[in-house]
Design a protein around this motif. Sequence first.
Motif, PDB file in Angstrom:
ATOM      1  N   HIS A   1      -3.918   8.008   1.082  1.00 31.85           N
ATOM      2  CA  HIS A   1      -3.689   6.630   1.527  1.00 31.85           C
ATOM      3  C   HIS A   1      -4.986   6.099   2.104  1.00 31.85           C
ATOM      4  O   HIS A   1      -5.591   6.756   2.955  1.00 31.85           O
ATOM      5  CB  HIS A   1      -2.567   6.585   2.565  1.00 31.85           C
ATOM      6  CG  HIS A   1      -2.263   5.201   3.062  1.00 31.85           C
ATOM      7  ND1 HIS A   1      -1.711   4.226   2.250  1.00 31.85           N
ATOM      8  CD2 HIS A   1      -2.450   4.637   4.272  1.00 31.85           C
ATOM      9  CE1 HIS A   1      -1.568   3.117   2.963  1.00 31.85           C
ATOM     10  NE2 HIS A   1      -2.005   3.342   4.180  1.00 31.85           N
TER      11      HIS A   1
ATOM     12  N   PHE B   1      -7.175   1.867  -6.083  1.00 30.75           N
ATOM     13  CA  PHE B   1      -7.788   3.183  -5.929  1.00 30.75           C
ATOM     14  C   PHE B   1      -9.012   3.300  -6.830  1.00 30.75           C
ATOM     15  O   PHE B   1     -10.050   3.802  -6.425  1.00 30.75           O
ATOM     16  CB  PHE B   1      -6.763   4.271  -6.260  1.00 30.75           C
ATOM     17  CG  PHE B   1      -7.261   5.663  -6.022  1.00 30.75           C
ATOM     18  CD1 PHE B   1      -7.377   6.158  -4.736  1.00 30.75           C
ATOM     19  CD2 PHE B   1      -7.611   6.479  -7.079  1.00 30.75           C
ATOM     20  CE1 PHE B   1      -7.845   7.441  -4.508  1.00 30.75           C
ATOM     21  CE2 PHE B   1      -8.073   7.767  -6.869  1.00 30.75           C
ATOM     22  CZ  PHE B   1      -8.189   8.248  -5.569  1.00 30.75           C
TER      23      PHE B   1
ATOM     24  N   ALA C   1       3.682  -2.573  -8.657  1.00 31.34           N
ATOM     25  CA  ALA C   1       3.217  -2.008  -7.387  1.00 31.34           C
ATOM     26  C   ALA C   1       2.396  -0.745  -7.632  1.00 31.34           C
ATOM     27  O   ALA C   1       1.363  -0.525  -7.004  1.00 31.34           O
ATOM     28  CB  ALA C   1       4.392  -1.708  -6.461  1.00 31.34           C
ATOM     29  N   TYR C   2       2.837   0.059  -8.584  1.00 33.36           N
ATOM     30  CA  TYR C   2       2.117   1.278  -8.917  1.00 33.36           C
ATOM     31  C   TYR C   2       0.781   0.963  -9.587  1.00 33.36           C
ATOM     32  O   TYR C   2      -0.257   1.493  -9.196  1.00 33.36           O
ATOM     33  CB  TYR C   2       2.965   2.170  -9.829  1.00 33.36           C
ATOM     34  CG  TYR C   2       2.207   3.363 -10.357  1.00 33.36           C
ATOM     35  CD1 TYR C   2       1.867   4.415  -9.517  1.00 33.36           C
ATOM     36  CD2 TYR C   2       1.812   3.421 -11.687  1.00 33.36           C
ATOM     37  CE1 TYR C   2       1.161   5.504  -9.994  1.00 33.36           C
ATOM     38  CE2 TYR C   2       1.115   4.505 -12.175  1.00 33.36           C
ATOM     39  CZ  TYR C   2       0.785   5.541 -11.326  1.00 33.36           C
ATOM     40  OH  TYR C   2       0.079   6.610 -11.802  1.00 33.36           O
TER      41      TYR C   2
ATOM     42  N   CYS D   1       0.851  -1.181   0.000  1.00 34.20           N
ATOM     43  CA  CYS D   1       0.000   0.000   0.000  1.00 34.20           C
ATOM     44  C   CYS D   1       0.888   1.232   0.000  1.00 34.20           C
ATOM     45  O   CYS D   1       1.801   1.351   0.819  1.00 34.20           O
ATOM     46  CB  CYS D   1      -0.909   0.035   1.213  1.00 34.20           C
ATOM     47  SG  CYS D   1      -2.203  -1.196   1.150  1.00 34.20           S
ATOM     48  N   LEU D   2       0.608   2.125  -0.928  1.00 41.32           N
ATOM     49  CA  LEU D   2       1.386   3.342  -1.061  1.00 41.32           C
ATOM     50  C   LEU D   2       0.528   4.551  -0.771  1.00 41.32           C
ATOM     51  O   LEU D   2      -0.678   4.529  -0.997  1.00 41.32           O
ATOM     52  CB  LEU D   2       1.902   3.473  -2.501  1.00 41.32           C
ATOM     53  CG  LEU D   2       2.746   2.352  -3.073  1.00 41.32           C
ATOM     54  CD1 LEU D   2       2.960   2.593  -4.558  1.00 41.32           C
ATOM     55  CD2 LEU D   2       4.071   2.285  -2.350  1.00 41.32           C
TER      56      LEU D   2
ATOM     57  N   ILE E   1      -0.197   8.021  -2.340  1.00 41.50           N
ATOM     58  CA  ILE E   1      -0.037   8.464  -3.723  1.00 41.50           C
ATOM     59  C   ILE E   1      -0.557   9.890  -3.863  1.00 41.50           C
ATOM     60  O   ILE E   1      -1.589  10.229  -3.293  1.00 41.50           O
ATOM     61  CB  ILE E   1      -0.739   7.485  -4.682  1.00 41.50           C
ATOM     62  CG1 ILE E   1      -0.395   7.780  -6.114  1.00 41.50           C
ATOM     63  CG2 ILE E   1      -2.221   7.446  -4.472  1.00 41.50           C
ATOM     64  CD1 ILE E   1      -0.686   6.639  -7.051  1.00 41.50           C
TER      65      ILE E   1
ATOM     66  N   ASP F   1      -0.946  -1.747  -9.427  1.00 40.81           N
ATOM     67  CA  ASP F   1      -1.821  -2.382  -8.436  1.00 40.81           C
ATOM     68  C   ASP F   1      -2.477  -1.335  -7.541  1.00 40.81           C
ATOM     69  O   ASP F   1      -3.657  -1.435  -7.212  1.00 40.81           O
ATOM     70  CB  ASP F   1      -1.051  -3.384  -7.567  1.00 40.81           C
ATOM     71  CG  ASP F   1      -0.650  -4.643  -8.317  1.00 40.81           C
ATOM     72  OD1 ASP F   1      -1.136  -4.858  -9.456  1.00 40.81           O
ATOM     73  OD2 ASP F   1       0.165  -5.415  -7.758  1.00 40.81           O
ATOM     74  N   GLU F   2      -1.700  -0.324  -7.159  1.00 42.15           N
ATOM     75  CA  GLU F   2      -2.233   0.737  -6.303  1.00 42.15           C
ATOM     76  C   GLU F   2      -3.286   1.553  -7.042  1.00 42.15           C
ATOM     77  O   GLU F   2      -4.338   1.863  -6.494  1.00 42.15           O
ATOM     78  CB  GLU F   2      -1.098   1.639  -5.808  1.00 42.15           C
ATOM     79  CG  GLU F   2      -1.516   2.640  -4.775  1.00 42.15           C
ATOM     80  CD  GLU F   2      -1.886   2.048  -3.434  1.00 42.15           C
ATOM     81  OE1 GLU F   2      -2.478   2.782  -2.618  1.00 42.15           O
ATOM     82  OE2 GLU F   2      -1.608   0.861  -3.182  1.00 42.15           O
TER      83      GLU F   2
END
Length: 90
Positions: free
Chosen positions: A50, A84, A76-77, A2-3, A5, A79-80
């Motif tokens: 977040h 979202f 990872a990006y 989880c980032l 962003i 997926d985030e």
Amino acid sequence: MCLGIPGRIVGIVDAANQLATVDVDGVQRTISVRLLADAPPGPDDWVLVHVGFAMARIDEAEARQTLTAIRQLGTAYTDEIDAFDSSAID
């Protein structure tokens, strides 16, 4: 993973409940800005998002640098962004 962003506030959709629409790399969602109640963001402000909350206000240059860096994370990006895109505050 989880980032946090960067996203740009598009508009305040419910001031009483401290909800705003944010644009994250072309995906728009309603998020809570309640954690920034001491200095609420407005349209065109950049925030670090977040899990549906604006965690901090950031400047546009920092937002763009961060987006550039996290895009390089590849899966990872994406997926985030997918997470979202599929989330919403009702």
